[in-house]
Design a protein around this motif. Sequence first.
Motif, PDB file in Angstrom:
ATOM      1  N   CYS A  76       0.819  -1.226   0.000  1.00 62.36           N
ATOM      2  CA  CYS A  76       0.000   0.000   0.000  1.00 62.36           C
ATOM      3  C   CYS A  76       0.845   1.266   0.000  1.00 62.36           C
ATOM      4  O   CYS A  76       0.413   2.307  -0.431  1.00 62.36           O
ATOM      5  CB  CYS A  76      -0.937   0.002   1.203  1.00 62.36           C
ATOM      6  N   ARG A  77       2.076   1.155   0.487  1.00 54.03           N
ATOM      7  CA  ARG A  77       3.041   2.272   0.576  1.00 54.03           C
ATOM      8  C   ARG A  77       2.746   3.251   1.719  1.00 54.03           C
ATOM      9  O   ARG A  77       3.493   4.180   1.934  1.00 54.03           O
ATOM     10  CB  ARG A  77       3.130   3.076  -0.725  1.00 54.03           C
ATOM     11  N   TYR A  78       1.649   3.098   2.460  1.00 58.06           N
ATOM     12  CA  TYR A  78       1.238   4.081   3.483  1.00 58.06           C
ATOM     13  C   TYR A  78       1.243   3.547   4.913  1.00 58.06           C
ATOM     14  O   TYR A  78       1.317   4.313   5.859  1.00 58.06           O
ATOM     15  CB  TYR A  78      -0.177   4.595   3.180  1.00 58.06           C
ATOM     16  N   CYS A  79       1.127   2.238   5.075  1.00 56.97           N
ATOM     17  CA  CYS A  79       0.959   1.708   6.431  1.00 56.97           C
ATOM     18  C   CYS A  79       2.284   1.742   7.193  1.00 56.97           C
ATOM     19  O   CYS A  79       3.345   2.023   6.642  1.00 56.97           O
ATOM     20  CB  CYS A  79       0.380   0.295   6.390  1.00 56.97           C
ATOM     21  N   CYS A  99       4.945  -0.553   5.643  1.00 57.81           N
ATOM     22  CA  CYS A  99       5.509   0.009   4.409  1.00 57.81           C
ATOM     23  C   CYS A  99       6.486   1.125   4.752  1.00 57.81           C
ATOM     24  O   CYS A  99       7.601   1.181   4.230  1.00 57.81           O
ATOM     25  CB  CYS A  99       4.398   0.541   3.504  1.00 57.81           C
ATOM     26  N   CYS A 158       3.057  -5.727   4.769  1.00 57.16           N
ATOM     27  CA  CYS A 158       1.894  -4.850   4.548  1.00 57.16           C
ATOM     28  C   CYS A 158       0.618  -5.693   4.458  1.00 57.16           C
ATOM     29  O   CYS A 158       0.542  -6.618   3.648  1.00 57.16           O
ATOM     30  CB  CYS A 158       2.090  -4.067   3.247  1.00 57.16           C
TER      31      CYS A 158
HETATM   32 ZN    ZN Z   1       1.368  -1.082   3.548  1.00 55.93          ZN
END
Ligand code: ZN
Length: 353
Positions: free
Chosen positions: A98-101, A104, A112
């Motif tokens: 997701c690149r946001y959690c 990540c 993730c």
């Molecule tokens: Zn993530």
Amino acid sequence: MSATTDNLSAILYKKNDLRLEQRPIPEPKDDEVLLKMHSVGICGSDVHYLVNGAIGDFVVRSPMVLGHEASGIVAKVGKNVTNLKEGDRVAIEPGVPCRYCKFCKDGKYNLCPDVIFCATPPIDGNLCRYYTHAADFCYKLPDHVSLEEGALLEPLSVGVHACRRAGITLGSVVLVTGAGPIGLVSLLAAKAMGASRVIITDIVAHRLEVAKEIGADDTLLMGKVSTEEAAQQIEKILGRQPDKTIECSGAEPCIQLAIQATESGGVIVLVGLGPPKVNVPLVNAACREIDIRGVFRYANDYPLALSMVASGKLNVKKLITHNFKLEETAQAYETARTGAGGAIKVMINCLKE
Ligand code: ZN
Ligand code: NAD
């Protein structure tokens, strides 16, 4: 079927129901590339989905394209893509997080919870002619690295990640349990990272022969002996106990052996995923300060795997035992499933003749 509309795809409908069918060629989103697929290796998990229709909680409930060990050629780029251009040959890292959690952001994007991973239901894989993927999870291959090697970066990254988690370094003495593709890439990665000696075990003699050919210093065919005896044999062969063990079978006896064989203060990484509960001599590990670490896929390991291959530090090509065309997918899966002809890595070429 014209070349511009042909997107023959290997689709698993349900257990033992794999069909080759046409799907529309997808359009890349702004941050994606459209890839003309080249090489796709068959992994044990693909075969497991075919034979069982599920792995644990991941159940094939709707038709899913198989395949995740892959490489391709960029056919079109989305409007925001700057790292790649049409014609680039790339290895595809199949899991896009997701690149946001928290995970990540911490660099542990393999953990993730929202990762989208090729051929893990309900997400489609890339055993097809055309496929779109996040451009930043595609790695451009230097001219001298083949697309087959590019596809092999996927299992190799598992081995690289396992060795990093184990802390393999110059002079490490390593035990690898299980000489399937994952045990073999772990062996290759350990040697390339400086291990001075690697011993590998299996219950199949042929697999150990392959391990020897690709650089194992020692092998041990696990016969009918107890795991305690096997641990003693390993110590005798090496003249000491291994300080790192990479478990690549998922088999309970191997996890037991890993604890019994590893030196006090050493590290065991569990790559093999077997039954959900196993019986192990945990107190023995605790009293000898053995660290037992999990391994889940890889994170930030593709670049290292690629540079090891590109620099000639290791050779993954020897793992390929069989080659098929996309049209021969059924035969390719049958070969991978039965292990016929000493199959290790079965590779499918998706280019149209
Ligand atoms: Zn993530
Ligand atoms: P594989 O089945 O081809 O290899 C397993 C090997 O272990 C085989 O050669 C088998 O003969 C050997 N083996 C079985 N029982 C044994 C025993 N008692 N002693 C010694 N050897 C024994 O599978 P693979 O593709 O090489 O994958 C290996 C394992 O890694 C699987 O459990 C797979 O699910 C797992 N895996 C985990 C990750 C991860 O991210 N953690 C990624 C890929 C694969």
